[in-house]
Design an enzyme around this catalytic site. Structure first.
Site, PDB file in Angstrom:
ATOM      1  N   LYS A 125       0.855  -1.206   0.000  1.00  0.00           N
ATOM      2  CA  LYS A 125       0.000   0.000   0.000  1.00  0.00           C
ATOM      3  C   LYS A 125       0.889   1.254   0.000  1.00  0.00           C
ATOM      4  O   LYS A 125       1.935   1.275  -0.614  1.00  0.00           O
ATOM      5  CB  LYS A 125      -0.991  -0.073   1.170  1.00  0.00           C
ATOM      6  N   ASP A 146      -5.159  -7.766   9.359  1.00  0.00           N
ATOM      7  CA  ASP A 146      -6.557  -7.305   9.420  1.00  0.00           C
ATOM      8  C   ASP A 146      -7.555  -8.363   8.931  1.00  0.00           C
ATOM      9  O   ASP A 146      -8.694  -8.419   9.391  1.00  0.00           O
ATOM     10  CB  ASP A 146      -6.756  -5.978   8.671  1.00  0.00           C
TER      11      ASP A 146
END
Ligand code: GLC
Length: 466
Positions: free
Chosen positions: A156, A192
Site C-alpha cells: 500500500k 486485518d
C-alpha cells in the site's frame, strides 16, 4: 458503429470471459498449494503465512483489552470491552498518518504509535491498569508465534526505512517502553483479515474466511493443521490454524498475465512497489480510481467520450498531469446515480474537471467505465473466494468482510456473489457477513483468547502437579 458500441468494444479487455475466470481459478489454486508446501513455498507468490491463531472465540470472553490497527490510510487505537454474550463495546480514536510516518523511519512510526496509545489510555483513564493489547498490523509478515512477526515487505502507501526484516512486535514493545508509565502487554500481532475473521466468528462460529477489500486487498481462511507442512509439530495438537494468504501478491509470477491490460501494467509501473502486489493493484481501493483515470484518458484521446465537450482539452490536461485525480471513492459514489439527470456524476465532473454542463451521454459513459472496473474486481474476488470456500471444505462457510470498497460500493457484494455462485462447489453453501468494527475487535478477541488459553494451561499445570 454507434459510439456506445465502440466504447463497449474498447472496454472489452476489462471484461473477463468465462475461460479467463477458469484460468484465474486454476492458477490461484496452484499458488495456494505451493504456498502451503514446505518445499514449494519459496516459489509461491501467495505465501500463505501461518498466523498461529488456532483458538477461536467461544463468544463468552469478557474483560477490557486494547487494540491497535495499522494498515490503511489511518491508524486507530481502541479500547474493547468484551461482554461475554457475543457482544462487545468499543471506544476508538482515529489518528491521521502523514508522509512523515508513512515514509520515514520505522522508529519514527512506532514512536508515533506509542505516543497516540499513551494519549488514548490517559483519555480513557485506564493508564494505571495492566492491559493486554492485540496489534493488527496489516502487512506481510513471517510469524514464528502469535506475538513475533518479521516484516517481509511494505505494501500500500507505506515505505518506512529500517523495518523490513525486523520484528515489528519488538519494535512496538521498545517504543512502548521508551514512553515510561505504560503498563501494556502486547500479546498478539495479527493481520486485518485475521482480525475480521475472528470478529465475525465471535458472532457466528461458521465464519472461516476473512476478506479485506479496502486500501489493500487480502484474505485468510481456516486450514487443517495436517495440510500445513511448514507448521512445527508442537502446534499440531490443535486441529486448525488461520492462514494469511496474502493474495494481494498473486500474479507476481505470471498467474494473472492472461488478465492484465496496459492500464494494469501502468498502474504497477507508477506505484511505490512496482512488480509486486499485482492482484491487489487490480482489485483494491488504492488503485481502482487510478485505473479509471488511465482508461478515461485513453477513451478521451480515442474520441469515445467528451468528443463534443468544449472543455475536452482541459479534461485531457487534468487527466494527464494529475495522477490519482480520480479517487476510488468516486466509483462507489456514482454507482448510486440512477441516471435521472446524473446529479452524482455531474458533481464528480465539477470537482475534478470544473465541468459544469456535462452532456448526459458522457455521464452515462463515465459511469459505465467505473462499473466495468468495479465489476472486474468484484468478479475476480468472487472466483478466488470460491477457491477458498472449496479449500476450507465445510458444507457451509461464512466469509467475514471489511474494507471501504466493499462497504461503500453498492454493487460490490453482488459482483462477488456472481462468480462465487459459479465457482463454489455444488455441495457447499456460503454467505457473506459484513464485519462490525472488524479488525480492532478481532485484535481484542485474539488477545482475550490468548489470555483464556494461558489461564487454561496454567490451571491444567496446577492440576497435574498437585
Ligand atoms: C495488503 C497487505 C495485507 C493486508 C491487505 C489489506 O495487501 O499486504 O497484509 O491484509 O493489504 O489491508
Amino acid at each position: 458503429m454507434g459510439e456506445l458500441t465502440r466504447l463497449r468494444e474498447f472496454l472489452n479487455e476489462l471484461i473477463p470471459s468465462e475461460d479467463q475466470f477458469q484460468r484465474l481459478y486454476q492458477n490461484f489454486c496452484a499458488q495456494i498449494r505451493k504456498g502451503l508446501g514446505a518445499k514449494t513455498n519459496k516459489d509461491a507468490d501467495t505465501k500463505c503465512y501461518l498466523t498461529y491463531v488456532q483458538d477461536f472465540p467461544h463468544g463468552n470472553e469478557t474483560g477490557k483489552y486494547l487494540a491497535l490497527d495499522l494498515g490503511g490510510s489511518r491508524f486507530r487505537v481502541l479500547l474493547v470491552t468484551l461482554k461475554g454474550d457475543r457482544d462487545a463495546e468499543l471506544v476508538a480514536k482515529i489518528y491521521d498518518l502523514t508522509e512523515k510516518e508513512l515514509l520515514g523511519t520505522g522508529t519514527q512510526l512506532f514512536d508515533y504509535i506509542a505516543k497516540c496509545l499513551h494519549e488514548f489510555v490517559c483519555e480513557q483513564k485506564v493508564e494505571g491498569e495492566h492491559m493486554a493489547l492485540g496489534f493488527t498490523f496489516s502487512f506481510p509478515c513471517v510469524q514464528t508465534g502469535l506475538s513475533r512477526a518479521t516484516l517481509v515487505r511494505w505494501t500500500k502507501g507505506f515505505n518506512c526505512s529500517d523495518t523490513v526484516g525486523e520484528d515489528v512486535g519488538v519494535m512496538l514493545k521498545s517504543a512502548i517502553t521508551r514512553r515510561s508509565g505504560l503498563k501494556i502487554d502486547m500479546v498478539a500481532i495479527l493481520n486485518d483479515t485475521t482480525g475480521t475473521q475472528m470478529s465475525c466468528a465471535h458472532r457466528n462460529p461458521a465464519c472461516n474466511i476473512g476478506l479485506i477489500v479496502g486500501t489493500g486487498c487480502n484474505a485468510c481462511y481456516t486450514e487443517k493443521v495436517e495440510n500445513c507442512e511448514r507448521l512445527d509439530s508442537k502446534y499440531k495438537d490443535r486441529p486448525k490454524i488461520i492462514i494469511n494468504v496474502e493474495w494481494g501478491a498473486f500474479g507476481e509470477k505470471g498467474g494473472l498475465d492472461h488478465l492484465l491490460t496496459d492500464y494494469d501494467k501502468i498502474v504497477d509501473k507508477n506505484s511505490l512497489n512496482a512488480g509486486t502486489q499485482i492482484y491487489e493493484k487490480m482489485v483494491a481501493g488504492m488503485y481502482m480510481g487510478e485505473l479509471v483515470r488511465l482508461i478515461l484518458l485513453r477513451a478521451v484521446n480515442e474520441n469515445l467520450i467528451f468528443a463534443q465537450c468544449k472543455l475536452r482539452k482541459q479534461i485531457t490536461d487534468i487527466l494527464t498531469k494529475k495522477p490519482n485525480c480520480i479517487e476510488t471513492k468516486v466509483l462507489s459514489d456514482i454507482a448510486n446515480d440512477k441516471g435521472d439527470d446524473w446529479p452524482l456524476v455531474k458533481d464528480v465532473f465539477k470537482d475534478i474537471f470544473h465541468l459544469h454542463d456535462a452532456d448526459p451521454d458522457d455521464c452515462m459513459k463515465f459511469k459505465y467505465i467505473c462499473d466495468v472496473v468495479a465489476k472486474r474486481a468484484g468478479n475476480m474476488l468472487g472466483v478466488t473466494l470460491g477457491a477458498l470456500v472449496n479449500k476450507v471444505g465445510e458444507s457451509f462457510s461464512i466469509i467475514g468482510v471489511d474494507g471501504t470498497v466493499y462497504r461503500c460500493h453498492p454493487n460490490f457484494d453482488g459482483y462477488m456473489r456472481e462468480t462465487l455462485d459459479r465457482f463454489v462447489e455444488k455441495d457447499r453453501k456460503y454467505d457473506i457477513m459484513l464485519s462490525e468494527d472488524g479488525s480492532g475487535r478481532g485484535a481484542a478477541l485474539v488477545a482475550a483468547v490468548v489470555h483464556r488459553e494461558y489461564i487454561e494451561r496454567k490451571s491444567l499445570n496446577t492440576r497435574l502437579h498437585t
